[in-house]
Design a protein around this motif. Sequence first.
Motif, PDB file in Angstrom:
ATOM      1  N   GLY A 157      38.440  61.383  59.604  1.00 29.21           N
ATOM      2  CA  GLY A 157      38.984  60.531  58.546  1.00 29.21           C
ATOM      3  C   GLY A 157      40.499  60.526  58.559  1.00 29.21           C
ATOM      4  N   LEU A 158      41.095  61.697  58.773  1.00 26.58           N
ATOM      5  CA  LEU A 158      42.546  61.776  58.839  1.00 26.58           C
ATOM      6  C   LEU A 158      43.075  61.094  60.095  1.00 26.58           C
ATOM      7  N   MET A 159      42.317  61.168  61.192  1.00 28.86           N
ATOM      8  CA  MET A 159      42.714  60.453  62.418  1.00 28.86           C
ATOM      9  C   MET A 159      42.736  58.949  62.153  1.00 28.86           C
ATOM     10  N   ALA A 160      41.724  58.439  61.458  1.00 21.74           N
ATOM     11  CA  ALA A 160      41.684  57.012  61.153  1.00 21.74           C
ATOM     12  C   ALA A 160      42.855  56.615  60.258  1.00 21.74           C
ATOM     13  N   CYS A 161      43.146  57.434  59.260  1.00 23.86           N
ATOM     14  CA  CYS A 161      44.279  57.139  58.380  1.00 23.86           C
ATOM     15  C   CYS A 161      45.588  57.144  59.141  1.00 23.86           C
ATOM     16  N   ARG A 162      45.782  58.118  60.000  1.00 27.86           N
ATOM     17  CA  ARG A 162      47.021  58.189  60.788  1.00 27.86           C
ATOM     18  C   ARG A 162      47.128  57.013  61.755  1.00 27.86           C
ATOM     19  N   PHE A 163      45.989  56.558  62.293  1.00 25.91           N
ATOM     20  CA  PHE A 163      45.957  55.398  63.180  1.00 25.91           C
ATOM     21  C   PHE A 163      46.471  54.166  62.430  1.00 25.91           C
ATOM     22  N   PHE A 164      45.906  53.898  61.265  1.00 28.46           N
ATOM     23  CA  PHE A 164      46.302  52.725  60.494  1.00 28.46           C
ATOM     24  C   PHE A 164      47.699  52.877  59.887  1.00 28.46           C
ATOM     25  N   LEU A 165      48.098  54.105  59.622  1.00 31.49           N
ATOM     26  CA  LEU A 165      49.452  54.334  59.126  1.00 31.49           C
ATOM     27  C   LEU A 165      50.483  53.973  60.194  1.00 31.49           C
ATOM     28  N   GLY A 166      50.180  54.305  61.445  1.00 34.11           N
ATOM     29  CA  GLY A 166      51.070  53.925  62.543  1.00 34.11           C
ATOM     30  C   GLY A 166      51.202  52.419  62.687  1.00 34.11           C
ATOM     31  N   ILE A 167      50.089  51.712  62.491  1.00 38.08           N
ATOM     32  CA  ILE A 167      50.122  50.249  62.574  1.00 38.08           C
ATOM     33  C   ILE A 167      50.995  49.663  61.460  1.00 38.08           C
ATOM     34  N   SER A 168      50.788  50.154  60.242  1.00 38.08           N
ATOM     35  CA  SER A 168      51.545  49.585  59.127  1.00 38.08           C
ATOM     36  C   SER A 168      53.028  49.937  59.198  1.00 38.08           C
ATOM     37  N   GLU A 169      53.355  51.129  59.627  1.00 39.20           N
ATOM     38  CA  GLU A 169      54.772  51.486  59.729  1.00 39.20           C
ATOM     39  C   GLU A 169      55.458  50.765  60.878  1.00 39.20           C
ATOM     40  N   ALA A 170      54.722  50.425  61.917  1.00 38.28           N
ATOM     41  CA  ALA A 170      55.321  49.653  63.005  1.00 38.28           C
ATOM     42  C   ALA A 170      55.734  48.266  62.516  1.00 38.28           C
TER      43      ALA A 170
END
Length: 173
Positions: A157-170
């Motif tokens: 779950g944290l991996m998925a959150c970090r994945f989408f967090l990287g997309i949004s911060e980019a």
Amino acid sequence: MAFLKRFKAAPPPTATDVVLEDKPLPAAQDLEKHRDELSVSESLPQTHNENIDPELERRVVRKMDFRIVPLVSALYILSFLDRSNIGNARIAGMREELHLVGNRYQWLLTIFYITYILFEWQTLMWKVVPPHIWASFVVFGWGLIATAQSGVHSWSGLMACRFFLGISEAGFV
């Protein structure tokens, strides 16, 4: 895609747009005769409109600086804080609660930067979508995902959150 078609039309003119004077264009023969007489300033359009009051322009720029710069600075600080906050979570006991063994913690750090690099093309969206809409969309998504990290109870779950967090911060950068 119908949403984006609204924004393809030319924007309305603003006070800082180039204004060409309504001088008639010389004929080709006259242009050859008077080539030496034309100065560079006459042959090029003016880049600044003389009709704008310099005092008014200064006040508008100052007003924008006082409103936009603090907001963007605060968002950048929050972005940096959020990026480095996983280190604080590790110290506070995330490793034991999520049972992070081996290189799982390093993958949590790495997945963010992998997506951050792969989705860096989103910075072009500032040109495609109006900035006020794009900024709202990206900052809302970034805040939502960052908040969702607090409710995660597993490594995946944290991996998925970090994945989408990287997309949004980019898209935010």
